[in-house]
Design an enzyme around this catalytic site. Structure first.
Site, PDB file in Angstrom:
ATOM      1  N   HIS A  39       0.851  -1.240  -0.060  1.00 43.75           N
ATOM      2  CA  HIS A  39      -0.059   0.149  -0.030  1.00 43.75           C
ATOM      3  C   HIS A  39       0.720   1.417  -0.032  1.00 43.75           C
ATOM      4  O   HIS A  39       1.312   1.805   0.906  1.00 43.75           O
ATOM      5  CB  HIS A  39      -0.829   0.072   1.325  1.00 43.75           C
ATOM      6  CG  HIS A  39      -1.966   0.989   1.215  1.00 43.75           C
ATOM      7  ND1 HIS A  39      -3.236   0.845   2.015  1.00 43.75           N
ATOM      8  CD2 HIS A  39      -1.933   2.200   0.611  1.00 43.75           C
ATOM      9  CE1 HIS A  39      -3.875   2.006   1.758  1.00 43.75           C
ATOM     10  NE2 HIS A  39      -3.115   2.843   1.130  1.00 43.75           N
TER      11      HIS A  39
ATOM     12  N   HIS B 229       1.446   5.205  -2.091  1.00 39.25           N
ATOM     13  CA  HIS B 229       1.060   5.992  -3.058  1.00 39.25           C
ATOM     14  C   HIS B 229       2.334   6.806  -3.591  1.00 39.25           C
ATOM     15  O   HIS B 229       3.058   7.572  -3.010  1.00 39.25           O
ATOM     16  CB  HIS B 229       0.324   7.031  -2.448  1.00 39.25           C
ATOM     17  CG  HIS B 229      -1.000   6.622  -1.626  1.00 39.25           C
ATOM     18  ND1 HIS B 229      -2.037   6.814  -2.405  1.00 39.25           N
ATOM     19  CD2 HIS B 229      -1.255   6.156  -0.645  1.00 39.25           C
ATOM     20  CE1 HIS B 229      -3.352   6.125  -1.659  1.00 39.25           C
ATOM     21  NE2 HIS B 229      -2.747   5.886  -0.405  1.00 39.25           N
ATOM     22  N   LEU B 230       2.456   6.510  -5.012  1.00 36.14           N
ATOM     23  CA  LEU B 230       3.651   7.091  -5.575  1.00 36.14           C
ATOM     24  C   LEU B 230       3.357   8.291  -6.633  1.00 36.14           C
ATOM     25  O   LEU B 230       4.136   8.834  -6.779  1.00 36.14           O
ATOM     26  CB  LEU B 230       4.154   5.788  -6.650  1.00 36.14           C
ATOM     27  CG  LEU B 230       4.635   4.673  -5.981  1.00 36.14           C
ATOM     28  CD1 LEU B 230       5.128   3.623  -6.981  1.00 36.14           C
ATOM     29  CD2 LEU B 230       5.861   4.928  -5.170  1.00 36.14           C
ATOM     30  N   ARG B 231       2.078   8.634  -6.231  1.00 37.11           N
ATOM     31  CA  ARG B 231       1.660  10.076  -6.960  1.00 37.11           C
ATOM     32  C   ARG B 231       2.288  10.421  -8.371  1.00 37.11           C
ATOM     33  O   ARG B 231       2.035  11.377  -8.737  1.00 37.11           O
ATOM     34  CB  ARG B 231       2.276  11.013  -6.029  1.00 37.11           C
ATOM     35  CG  ARG B 231       1.767  11.159  -4.721  1.00 37.11           C
ATOM     36  CD  ARG B 231       0.594  11.312  -4.074  1.00 37.11           C
ATOM     37  NE  ARG B 231       0.626  11.587  -2.924  1.00 37.11           N
ATOM     38  CZ  ARG B 231      -0.691  11.169  -2.079  1.00 37.11           C
ATOM     39  NH1 ARG B 231      -1.500  10.291  -2.519  1.00 37.11           N
ATOM     40  NH2 ARG B 231      -0.855  11.432  -0.898  1.00 37.11           N
TER      41      ARG B 231
ATOM     42  N   HIS C  33      -5.443  -0.870   5.924  1.00 31.64           N
ATOM     43  CA  HIS C  33      -4.980   0.197   7.218  1.00 31.64           C
ATOM     44  C   HIS C  33      -6.233   0.105   8.210  1.00 31.64           C
ATOM     45  O   HIS C  33      -6.752   1.177   8.555  1.00 31.64           O
ATOM     46  CB  HIS C  33      -4.920   1.507   6.478  1.00 31.64           C
ATOM     47  CG  HIS C  33      -5.881   2.096   5.605  1.00 31.64           C
ATOM     48  ND1 HIS C  33      -7.333   1.946   5.855  1.00 31.64           N
ATOM     49  CD2 HIS C  33      -5.672   2.830   4.482  1.00 31.64           C
ATOM     50  CE1 HIS C  33      -7.918   2.673   4.810  1.00 31.64           C
ATOM     51  NE2 HIS C  33      -7.060   3.028   4.140  1.00 31.64           N
TER      52      HIS C  33
ATOM     53  N   ASN D 220      -5.686   9.163   7.503  1.00 24.94           N
ATOM     54  CA  ASN D 220      -7.076   8.517   7.313  1.00 24.94           C
ATOM     55  C   ASN D 220      -6.920   7.161   7.103  1.00 24.94           C
ATOM     56  O   ASN D 220      -6.276   6.915   6.100  1.00 24.94           O
ATOM     57  CB  ASN D 220      -7.971   9.073   5.969  1.00 24.94           C
ATOM     58  CG  ASN D 220      -9.256   8.715   5.994  1.00 24.94           C
ATOM     59  OD1 ASN D 220      -9.522   7.788   6.721  1.00 24.94           O
ATOM     60  ND2 ASN D 220     -10.010   9.065   4.715  1.00 24.94           N
TER      61      ASN D 220
ATOM     62  N   ASP E  74       1.054   2.692   3.917  1.00 26.78           N
ATOM     63  CA  ASP E  74       0.076   3.511   3.398  1.00 26.78           C
ATOM     64  C   ASP E  74       0.854   4.882   3.158  1.00 26.78           C
ATOM     65  O   ASP E  74       0.493   6.029   3.485  1.00 26.78           O
ATOM     66  CB  ASP E  74      -1.322   3.757   4.422  1.00 26.78           C
ATOM     67  CG  ASP E  74      -2.259   4.776   3.623  1.00 26.78           C
ATOM     68  OD1 ASP E  74      -2.085   5.048   2.403  1.00 26.78           O
ATOM     69  OD2 ASP E  74      -3.254   5.010   4.205  1.00 26.78           O
TER      70      ASP E  74
HETATM   71 ZN   LIG Z   1      -7.139   4.605   2.233  1.00 27.27          ZN
HETATM   72 ZN   LIG Z   2      -3.896   4.739   0.869  1.00 23.39          ZN
END
Ligand SMILES: [Zn+2]
Ligand SMILES: [Zn+2]
Length: 433
Positions: free
Chosen positions: A69, A71-73, A241, A287, A314
């Site tokens: 998990h 986020h590589l944006r 998560h 979140n 995350d």
């Molecule tokens: Zn999420």
């Molecule tokens: Zn996420």
């Protein structure tokens, strides 16, 4: 092939480390020899034969980690992270592979976009990447993506992460496709009508601070929906998560009843409570939010007994301009790739709360199993996916030392015990301290 990225043919001998592969049942001080990127020999006093020799004395050599998990944006916010910087951060954290979340700009919901990213990863990545695709077109929650074609084009899994799957009906249809694609659905569980205006866990601390609350029920209600739909369709659901003890209880009961359900937990939910938000530092805004000590202990128990089989960071990079604002105006999300092992060694292993073997398993074999990836293993004939760890070295988390392009870490300035010395990913030395 789910994972794509640079591979290598490095020749290495790692000498005298404590070789620890809990799944293989290996725990012994010995040498490990890698020939052309493949583990070729295990044992004492191996011949270096002109190979690069790495001194493992006093260190632990384990299967490298997999983060399911991240986020590589990319595409869209390459100022916050790129395939190159995000996977350099992963390598520095001991990871040999990551799964990328598709809530980019634009959203990864087409085979063209997915194929383009996979081609770029071969050129740019420091460790292999598996790209997830969206469940719904544009992640708008209305129309399913062409999941069959996306799976054929190499989608690692499907997720609308960043938000929940909008409706039970859409979720049910996605699960029916799941039977065809065989790729898991990864689910961000949130009931938006309960969490709107929420900035932190709803409880005593949010009341005291006067901040809008994001209640545990906002997660557990959606967890109950996903588990029910998973049970009804007989398909696998993966819960991302997890943060609330109520969610853990629902998961445990569903698993006991035979539902094919798995889950992940983040380092911040394992290490922090909502007390941290008293600082009003936006690097404690995530979140789902960090919750109470009861929740934290329930997550640790679930990790220990395997109810929750994976640790995921995350990793959510944000620019300084976005995060450097009052708590209520800041976006959710923190980085985590470079600090996960140190944070968890310090918070859980060093104080004797969790065994090192369990931590290593949940960071490597656990996520591999859930997502159907080849398990990193220390065995002759396996591709070299190795991490060399110091469990005694301490280091201070410093903004100017991150490989990530973003520095929104909840650990800034803190001293951690547990440090990555070397990462070998897909047969190639991807990081050296
Ligand atoms: Zn999420
Ligand atoms: Zn996420």
């Amino acid at each position: 092939m789910i994972l794509v990225g640079r591979t290598g043919t490095d020749d290495i001998v790692i000498r005298g480390a404590r070789v620890l592969d809990p799944t293989e049942g290996i725990d012994a001080i010995m040498d490990v020899r890698v020939d052309a990127g493949t583990i070729s020999q295990l044992g004492p006093g191996l011949d270096a034969n002109g190979h690069r020799v790495v001194d493992g004395d006093g260190l632990v050599l384990a299967p490298a980690f997999i983060d399911p998990h991240v986020h590589l944006r990319t595409p869209g916010r390459e100022d916050e992270e790129t395939l190159a910087s995000g996977t350099a951060a992963a390598a520095a954290g001991g990871y040999c592979a990551v799964l990328a979340i598709p809530n980019t700009e634009p959203v990864v919901d087409s085979t063209d976009l997915l194929r383009g990213l996979r081609a770029r990863a071969v050129e740019e990545s420091n460790v292999p990447i598996g790209f997830m695709a969206a469940i719904s077109v544009g992640q708008l929650g209305v129309q399913l993506t062409d999941m069959g074609e996306l799976a054929d084009a190499g989608a690692a899994a499907f997720t609308d992460d960043g938000r929940p799957v909008a409706t039970a009906g859409l979720m049910r249809r996605a699960l029916e496709y799941n039977a065809i694609t065989g790729r898991p659905l990864a689910l961000h569980c949130e009931e938006p009508t309960l969490t709107r205006g929420g900035h932190m866990h709803m409880g005593a601390v949010s009341a005291e601070l006067g901040l809008g609350g994001w209640p545990s029920l906002g997660e557990s209600l959606c967890v109950a929906r996903e588990l029910s739909l998973g049970g009804d369709t007989g398909q696998h659901v993966h819960l991302m998560h997890l943060s609330a003890h109520e969610s853990v209880e629902l998961l445990r009961r569903a698993q006991e009843a035979g539902v094919l359900a798995s889950a992940e937990v983040t380092p911040h939910h394992l290490a922090l409570t909502d007390e941290a938000v008293r600082t009003l530092d936006s690097n404690f805004k995530m979140n789902p939010p960090v919750r109470t000590e009861v929740d934290r202990l329930a997550l640790i128990d679930a990790l220990r007994d395997g109810t929750v089989a994976a640790i995921a960071t995350d990793h959510a990079p944000h620019s300084r301009e976005e995060k450097d604002v009052p708590f209520e105006a800041a976006p959710f999300g923190v980085t985590g790739l470079e600090t996960a092992f140190g944070a968890l060694y310090t918070a859980l292993v060093e104080p004797g709360v969790l065994a090192l073997e369990t931590l290593l398993e949940r960071m490597s074999a656990g996520p591999a199993r859930i997502f159907g990836l080849e398990r990193p293993r220390i065995a002759v004939g396996s591709p070299a996916n190795l991490v060399l760890l110091s469990t005694t070295a301490t280091w201070r988390v410093r903004e100017d030392r991150f490989r990530s392009l973003s520095a929104n870490s909840w650990l800034l300035g803190q001293r951690l015990q547990g440090k990555v010395a070397l990462t070998v990913a897909a047969g190639r030395i991807a990081y050296e301290a």
